[in-house]
Scaffold this active site. Structure first.
Site, mmCIF file in Angstrom:
data_model
loop_
_atom_site.group_PDB
_atom_site.id
_atom_site.type_symbol
_atom_site.label_atom_id
_atom_site.label_comp_id
_atom_site.label_asym_id
_atom_site.label_seq_id
_atom_site.Cartn_x
_atom_site.Cartn_y
_atom_site.Cartn_z
ATOM 1 C CB ILE A 1 50.347 -5.258 -1.866
ATOM 2 C CG1 ILE A 1 51.011 -6.377 -2.676
ATOM 3 C CG2 ILE A 1 51.368 -4.525 -1.005
ATOM 4 C CD1 ILE A 1 51.846 -5.876 -3.848
ATOM 5 C CB CYS A 2 49.055 -2.260 1.498
ATOM 6 S SG CYS A 2 48.924 -0.896 2.668
ATOM 7 C CB ILE A 3 44.410 -1.024 2.148
ATOM 8 C CG1 ILE A 3 42.993 -0.903 2.722
ATOM 9 C CG2 ILE A 3 44.531 -0.306 0.798
ATOM 10 C CD1 ILE A 3 42.833 -1.427 4.121
#
Length: 229
Positions: free
Chosen positions: A142-144
């Site tokens: 998720i995300c980075i």
């Protein structure tokens, strides 16, 4: 929906507590909520080591001389101190891995925030993440966190499809690492690499993403991970 009689056990790898120097709290909590709603058993995990630095979340500036422990900070999210030391975690004890984002992923788990595609990954984190791919167990990032996946796969001379939203600089870094970056328009989207059982979603790679969109993306990501567990 997972059969409640045999719920999969999912490792949730955290990088501290606080999006500027640890795990993104909203993403971490929404991940745990999605896993719970879909019938999975979650185990929070974090390295027992110092953060790269401590950031004042009011000013956004590093606090000179301050130190915090990643495991202790992650335990703020897991509640009741039930966050497992990464040194005690074994891939064989879990059916899947999900990693929320936050700058801690790119500062504490690896140095992507500072070195981009030339970054190094903590050896214990690299071994744990790579172990799920070697065991053909599903991974959600998720995300980075897909950048951490990219570094681990690159080290293994492997390549996958993933997303970190639509930031051109980050996408270019993924290409330099030999990965196939798929641009996504918002936080609701997911990208699935079936060959690697890898599911990614951008979440707060879109800084202004509505919380509901972030939860939609994370819920979809978790659902696809569990389908493959």
């Amino acid at each position: 929906m997972v059969n409640p009689s045999t719920p999969p056990k999912v490792a949730v790898l955290l990088s501290g507590c606080g999006y500027l120097d640890g795990a993104e709290i909203r993403e971490a909590v929404l991940t745990l909520l999605a896993l719970d709603q879909q019938g999975a058993s979650a185990q929070c995990i974090a390295p027992n080591a110092l953060q790269f630095h401590v950031v004042n979340h009011v000013t956004g500036e590093p606090v000179p001389g301050a130190q915090r422990n990643i495991l202790e900070e992650a335990s703020r999210i897991s509640r009741m101190g039930k966050c497992l030391d990464l040194a005690q975690a074994r891939v064989q004890d879990f059916d899947a891995l999900v990693m929320p984002g936050g700058y801690g992923v790119a500062k504490n788990h690896c140095s992507f925030a500072f070195k981009g595609p030339q970054a190094e990954v903590r050896p214990d984190v690299a071994a744990f993440v790579s172990g799920f791919f070697a065991a053909r167990k599903p991974v959600g990032a998720i995300c980075i966190a897909p950048a951490l996946v990219a570094l681990a796969l690159h080290a293994a001379h492997d390549s996958a499809s993933l997303t970190l939203g639509n930031d051109a600089g980050v996408a270019d870094a993924m290409v330099q690492l030999g990965q196939q970056h798929t641009s996504t328009p918002n936080a609701r989207e997911i990208v699935i690499d079936e060959a690697h059982k890898l599911v990614t979603t951008p979440a707060y790679m879109f800084d202004d993403a509505p919380l509901g969109d972030v939860f939609t993306g994370i819920t979809r990501c978790v659902a696809e991970v569990l389908k493959r567990a």
